[in-house]
Scaffold this active site. Structure first.
Site, mmCIF file in Angstrom:
data_model
loop_
_atom_site.group_PDB
_atom_site.id
_atom_site.type_symbol
_atom_site.label_atom_id
_atom_site.label_comp_id
_atom_site.label_asym_id
_atom_site.label_seq_id
_atom_site.Cartn_x
_atom_site.Cartn_y
_atom_site.Cartn_z
ATOM 1 N N GLU A 44 44.580 27.503 45.335
ATOM 2 C CA GLU A 44 43.293 26.930 45.723
ATOM 3 C C GLU A 44 43.063 25.543 45.116
ATOM 4 O O GLU A 44 42.146 24.834 45.541
ATOM 5 C CB GLU A 44 42.162 27.877 45.310
ATOM 6 C CG GLU A 44 42.190 29.203 46.047
ATOM 7 C CD GLU A 44 41.205 30.213 45.501
ATOM 8 O OE1 GLU A 44 40.688 31.020 46.292
ATOM 9 O OE2 GLU A 44 40.950 30.215 44.268
ATOM 10 N N GLY A 110 36.775 36.913 51.854
ATOM 11 C CA GLY A 110 36.855 37.853 52.960
ATOM 12 C C GLY A 110 35.686 37.681 53.905
ATOM 13 O O GLY A 110 34.538 37.525 53.471
ATOM 14 N N MET A 212 35.066 37.115 44.614
ATOM 15 C CA MET A 212 35.040 37.682 43.272
ATOM 16 C C MET A 212 34.546 36.727 42.178
ATOM 17 O O MET A 212 34.591 37.090 41.002
ATOM 18 C CB MET A 212 36.441 38.198 42.901
ATOM 19 C CG MET A 212 36.951 39.287 43.818
ATOM 20 S SD MET A 212 38.643 39.834 43.437
ATOM 21 C CE MET A 212 38.419 40.582 41.827
ATOM 22 N N GLU A 213 34.056 35.537 42.532
ATOM 23 C CA GLU A 213 33.667 34.582 41.492
ATOM 24 C C GLU A 213 32.357 33.836 41.731
ATOM 25 O O GLU A 213 31.687 33.421 40.783
ATOM 26 C CB GLU A 213 34.772 33.526 41.289
ATOM 27 C CG GLU A 213 36.096 34.041 40.811
ATOM 28 C CD GLU A 213 37.001 34.503 41.946
ATOM 29 O OE1 GLU A 213 37.917 35.298 41.685
ATOM 30 O OE2 GLU A 213 36.770 34.051 43.093
ATOM 31 N N ASP A 236 40.781 36.690 55.275
ATOM 32 C CA ASP A 236 40.910 38.060 55.773
ATOM 33 C C ASP A 236 39.550 38.537 56.245
ATOM 34 O O ASP A 236 38.547 37.829 56.110
ATOM 35 C CB ASP A 236 41.447 38.984 54.668
ATOM 36 C CG ASP A 236 40.529 39.002 53.443
ATOM 37 O OD1 ASP A 236 39.625 39.854 53.384
ATOM 38 O OD2 ASP A 236 40.722 38.162 52.545
#
Length: 270
Positions: A44, A110, A212-213, A236
């Protein structure tokens, strides 16, 4: 006859002079206002680092902070690591050690919204921790964790409106308007690969993406009163095929997100 004592005094003075100059240069670099760019993973930040002119790299708590310019804008770029704890600790170190004018968090996520597909872009208008709450005998009960002005805002962290506009316009330039969305991103310390939980994120939080962050970065920036925005390219659909999709599309999605950040830098310069 050589006066060795005098020579050593002169050498020591020269060394002290160079040391002071180095410290002054570092202090000047750290006091200069910079844009903080944060991602969780190597893929990233790889494109961003390849496009940046890095003056130096500083290591704080094993996290590398790349200090330099990106398309003419002074920046600090760093990879935090995966998850809320790693992201929050690295963001805190950045804000404590550099003069950061605003924070951009970029990377992959996602797709949760029915309208969002793989390689689409989501610009967060707000973020929420979907896994913050209490585990009871009846199951998990979500708690807000942060107060809002009214009940509809409790538990949400709101991105800076000007940065949201800049990120959205830049994303449209890079990806086309039909592939860019604004909305809620849900954050938790789980990689979501469940159609059932996707429905929960939609119904409980009106989320259109999950990762997740982001909310942990938002919490730190809110505490420090630093404007921020979170931008994510969908790697995804957060369903049963999520792991395979990330393996196949993750690097491309990460690069797309980086291209949007670069477009933001260009827009700031012009």
């Amino acid at each position: 006859m050589l006066n060795w004592k005098r020579i050593w005094i002169i050498l020591l003075a020269v060394l002290m002079l160079f040391s002071a100059a180095g410290c002054a240069g570092k202090a000047q670099t750290q006091s200069e206002s910079r844009i903080g760019i944060i991602s969780a993973m190597d893929n990233e930040v790889s494109l961003l680092l390849s496009e940046a002119e890095i003056d130096h790299v500083e290591t704080i708590g094993s996290v590398e902070f790349h200090v330099g310019t990106l398309h003419g804008q002074p920046v600090v770029i760093m990879r935090s690591g995966i998850g809320k704890v790693m992201a929050a600790s690295a963001a805190t170190a950045m804000l404590n050690n550099y003069q950061i004018s605003n924070v951009i968090f970029t990377g992959i996520a996602g797709a949760v919204g029915d309208e969002t597909q793989v390689l689409d872009q989501v610009i967060a208008t707000r973020l929420v921790q979907h896994d913050y709450g209490t585990m009871t005998n009846e199951g998990f009960v979500w708690a807000s964790g942060v107060d809002g002005e009214d009940d509809d805002e409790k538990g949400y962290y709101f991105c800076d409106p000007d940065l949201v506009t800049l990120a959205y316009d830049s994303a449209v330039q890079v990806m086309g308007e039909e592939h860019v969305f604004k909305g809620t991103i849900a954050t938790g310390d789980q990689f979501v690969a469940s159609e059932e939980y996707v429905k929960t994120l939609q119904q409980s939080f009106d989320a259109i993406a999950c990762e997740m962050e982001g909310a942990s970065i938002a919490a730190v920036c809110t505490q420090y009163e630093v404007p921020f925005v979170v931008i994510r390219t969908m790697s995804d659909k957060a369903d049963g095929n999520a792991h395979e999709s990330v393996d196949n599309m993750g690097d491309l999605a990460a690069d797309n997100s980086s291209r949007i950040v670069i477009q933001m830098m260009d827009a700031m310069r012009s």
